[in-house]
Design a protein around this motif. Sequence first.
Motif, PDB file in Angstrom:
ATOM      1  N   SER A 242      72.109  76.728  39.773  1.00  0.00           N
ATOM      2  CA  SER A 242      71.813  78.115  39.983  1.00  0.00           C
ATOM      3  C   SER A 242      71.322  78.735  39.048  1.00  0.00           C
ATOM      4  O   SER A 242      71.502  78.574  37.895  1.00  0.00           O
ATOM      5  CB  SER A 242      73.125  78.794  40.806  1.00  0.00           C
ATOM      6  N   ILE A 243      70.133  79.551  39.418  1.00  0.00           N
ATOM      7  CA  ILE A 243      69.534  80.226  38.148  1.00  0.00           C
ATOM      8  C   ILE A 243      69.892  82.153  38.517  1.00  0.00           C
ATOM      9  O   ILE A 243      69.305  82.709  38.257  1.00  0.00           O
ATOM     10  CB  ILE A 243      68.065  80.229  38.248  1.00  0.00           C
ATOM     11  N   GLU A 244      70.706  82.004  39.570  1.00  0.00           N
ATOM     12  CA  GLU A 244      71.046  83.494  39.970  1.00  0.00           C
ATOM     13  C   GLU A 244      71.688  84.441  38.670  1.00  0.00           C
ATOM     14  O   GLU A 244      72.562  83.708  37.952  1.00  0.00           O
ATOM     15  CB  GLU A 244      72.004  83.627  41.161  1.00  0.00           C
ATOM     16  N   GLY A 245      70.927  85.400  38.499  1.00  0.00           N
ATOM     17  CA  GLY A 245      71.515  86.363  37.160  1.00  0.00           C
ATOM     18  C   GLY A 245      70.966  85.871  35.793  1.00  0.00           C
ATOM     19  O   GLY A 245      71.350  86.286  34.825  1.00  0.00           O
ATOM     20  N   LYS A 246      70.268  84.717  35.842  1.00  0.00           N
ATOM     21  CA  LYS A 246      69.856  84.160  34.631  1.00  0.00           C
ATOM     22  C   LYS A 246      68.399  84.377  34.184  1.00  0.00           C
ATOM     23  O   LYS A 246      67.607  84.835  34.998  1.00  0.00           O
ATOM     24  CB  LYS A 246      69.793  82.595  34.756  1.00  0.00           C
ATOM     25  N   HIS A 247      68.071  84.309  32.857  1.00  0.00           N
ATOM     26  CA  HIS A 247      66.774  84.632  32.517  1.00  0.00           C
ATOM     27  C   HIS A 247      65.872  83.288  32.513  1.00  0.00           C
ATOM     28  O   HIS A 247      66.402  82.120  31.765  1.00  0.00           O
ATOM     29  CB  HIS A 247      66.852  85.098  30.927  1.00  0.00           C
ATOM     30  N   VAL A 248      64.940  83.252  33.273  1.00  0.00           N
ATOM     31  CA  VAL A 248      64.114  82.213  33.458  1.00  0.00           C
ATOM     32  C   VAL A 248      62.752  82.037  33.056  1.00  0.00           C
ATOM     33  O   VAL A 248      62.271  83.026  33.040  1.00  0.00           O
ATOM     34  CB  VAL A 248      64.204  81.817  35.118  1.00  0.00           C
ATOM     35  N   ILE A 249      62.348  81.119  32.450  1.00  0.00           N
ATOM     36  CA  ILE A 249      60.760  80.845  32.154  1.00  0.00           C
ATOM     37  C   ILE A 249      60.122  79.472  32.786  1.00  0.00           C
ATOM     38  O   ILE A 249      60.779  78.584  32.529  1.00  0.00           O
ATOM     39  CB  ILE A 249      60.747  80.621  30.773  1.00  0.00           C
ATOM     40  N   LEU A 250      59.299  79.903  33.817  1.00  0.00           N
ATOM     41  CA  LEU A 250      58.705  78.469  34.433  1.00  0.00           C
ATOM     42  C   LEU A 250      57.736  77.984  33.326  1.00  0.00           C
ATOM     43  O   LEU A 250      57.140  78.740  32.668  1.00  0.00           O
ATOM     44  CB  LEU A 250      58.047  78.951  35.450  1.00  0.00           C
ATOM     45  N   VAL A 251      57.835  76.871  33.088  1.00  0.00           N
ATOM     46  CA  VAL A 251      56.926  75.979  32.276  1.00  0.00           C
ATOM     47  C   VAL A 251      55.970  75.105  32.761  1.00  0.00           C
ATOM     48  O   VAL A 251      56.112  74.279  33.602  1.00  0.00           O
ATOM     49  CB  VAL A 251      57.904  75.259  31.131  1.00  0.00           C
ATOM     50  N   GLU A 252      54.783  75.571  32.457  1.00  0.00           N
ATOM     51  CA  GLU A 252      53.563  74.407  32.894  1.00  0.00           C
ATOM     52  C   GLU A 252      52.754  74.060  31.917  1.00  0.00           C
ATOM     53  O   GLU A 252      52.580  74.677  30.863  1.00  0.00           O
ATOM     54  CB  GLU A 252      52.738  75.465  33.944  1.00  0.00           C
ATOM     55  N   ASP A 253      51.872  73.008  31.989  1.00  0.00           N
ATOM     56  CA  ASP A 253      51.034  72.556  31.218  1.00  0.00           C
ATOM     57  C   ASP A 253      49.684  73.072  31.362  1.00  0.00           C
ATOM     58  O   ASP A 253      49.097  73.425  30.392  1.00  0.00           O
ATOM     59  CB  ASP A 253      50.805  71.092  31.435  1.00  0.00           C
ATOM     60  N   ILE A 254      49.449  73.492  32.808  1.00  0.00           N
ATOM     61  CA  ILE A 254      48.222  74.246  32.747  1.00  0.00           C
ATOM     62  C   ILE A 254      48.176  75.117  33.996  1.00  0.00           C
ATOM     63  O   ILE A 254      48.628  74.772  35.069  1.00  0.00           O
ATOM     64  CB  ILE A 254      47.085  73.156  32.822  1.00  0.00           C
ATOM     65  N   LEU A 255      47.759  76.178  33.925  1.00  0.00           N
ATOM     66  CA  LEU A 255      47.549  77.039  34.887  1.00  0.00           C
ATOM     67  C   LEU A 255      46.049  77.097  35.401  1.00  0.00           C
ATOM     68  O   LEU A 255      45.121  77.555  34.533  1.00  0.00           O
ATOM     69  CB  LEU A 255      47.760  78.723  34.214  1.00  0.00           C
ATOM     70  N   ASP A 256      45.746  76.855  36.529  1.00  0.00           N
ATOM     71  CA  ASP A 256      44.360  76.463  37.126  1.00  0.00           C
ATOM     72  C   ASP A 256      43.909  77.410  37.900  1.00  0.00           C
ATOM     73  O   ASP A 256      43.745  78.646  37.855  1.00  0.00           O
ATOM     74  CB  ASP A 256      44.272  75.117  37.250  1.00  0.00           C
ATOM     75  N   THR A 257      43.944  76.956  39.391  1.00  0.00           N
ATOM     76  CA  THR A 257      43.744  77.927  40.548  1.00  0.00           C
ATOM     77  C   THR A 257      44.843  79.032  40.685  1.00  0.00           C
ATOM     78  O   THR A 257      44.540  79.792  41.085  1.00  0.00           O
ATOM     79  CB  THR A 257      43.726  77.009  41.842  1.00  0.00           C
ATOM     80  N   GLY A 258      46.063  78.621  39.913  1.00  0.00           N
ATOM     81  CA  GLY A 258      47.146  79.568  40.357  1.00  0.00           C
ATOM     82  C   GLY A 258      48.090  79.265  41.390  1.00  0.00           C
ATOM     83  O   GLY A 258      49.093  79.794  41.634  1.00  0.00           O
ATOM     84  N   LEU A 259      47.657  78.259  42.229  1.00  0.00           N
ATOM     85  CA  LEU A 259      48.321  77.911  43.503  1.00  0.00           C
ATOM     86  C   LEU A 259      49.770  77.555  43.309  1.00  0.00           C
ATOM     87  O   LEU A 259      50.712  77.932  43.785  1.00  0.00           O
ATOM     88  CB  LEU A 259      47.762  76.872  44.528  1.00  0.00           C
ATOM     89  N   THR A 260      49.972  76.541  42.437  1.00  0.00           N
ATOM     90  CA  THR A 260      51.217  75.748  42.101  1.00  0.00           C
ATOM     91  C   THR A 260      52.181  76.923  41.515  1.00  0.00           C
ATOM     92  O   THR A 260      53.322  77.256  42.282  1.00  0.00           O
ATOM     93  CB  THR A 260      51.033  74.902  40.991  1.00  0.00           C
ATOM     94  N   LEU A 261      51.659  77.751  40.426  1.00  0.00           N
ATOM     95  CA  LEU A 261      52.577  78.712  39.951  1.00  0.00           C
ATOM     96  C   LEU A 261      52.867  80.034  40.981  1.00  0.00           C
ATOM     97  O   LEU A 261      54.082  80.418  40.787  1.00  0.00           O
ATOM     98  CB  LEU A 261      52.161  79.088  38.472  1.00  0.00           C
TER      99      LEU A 261
END
Length: 187
Positions: free
Chosen positions: A96-115
Amino acid sequence: MANSSPAFPHASKMEVLFSKSRIAERVREIGAQISADYAGTSIVLIGVLKGAAIFLSDLARAIEVDNTFDFVAVSSYGRAKVSSGAVKLIKDIDNSIEGKHVILVEDILDTGLTLSYLRGMMLQHKPASLKIATCLDKPERRLVPIEADYVGFQIPNRFVVGYGMDYAEHYRNVEDIRLFPEEAVGH
Ligand SMILES: O=P(O)(O)OC[C@H]1O[C@H](OP(=O)(O)OP(=O)(O)O)[C@H](O)[C@@H]1O
Ligand SMILES: [Mg+2]
């Protein structure tokens, strides 16, 4: 052998966009920035399989703040020129990430659809905060409005491989980020 086919040129024949040492230096800088921004807290890094695995493993070690990591996987919408834009979660977070500080980590941000899809999914889990770190950003290709909070490098609209990024699953292990030759691919 797959790698002797013209579609799979040897990595050494591809132009280096960012060298291993330049990447390492930038990862150290981002790690220091994140460590300052989150001083005194604990962070959950969530990597997007498979491309982000290598950046995440370096970034986690460049962050001095206490951190844990987890991974998600999404079904790729494919690299078709006209994309359906449909992204589906095929592996959710384990903890669970409820109440946590989260950073989504990607190799590449392209069209943006995934993120943009993943950001929506992760917000449903009610984290205390949610930010995005990406090694590369290709802003010219964006189809949906999304920006990362931490960006390694902005790049032009060229297909790249290495440092986790693939062409047909190959080259993820290449240590530099290299320009994949346009003539070798119809992506
Ligand atoms: O901004 P977007 O246009 O959505 O593209 C970026 C995503 O595409 C690539 O992953 P891919 O789905 O190819 O799978 P992989 O990580 O296993 O290589 C890359 O690793 C990002 O996750
Ligand atoms: Mg990916």
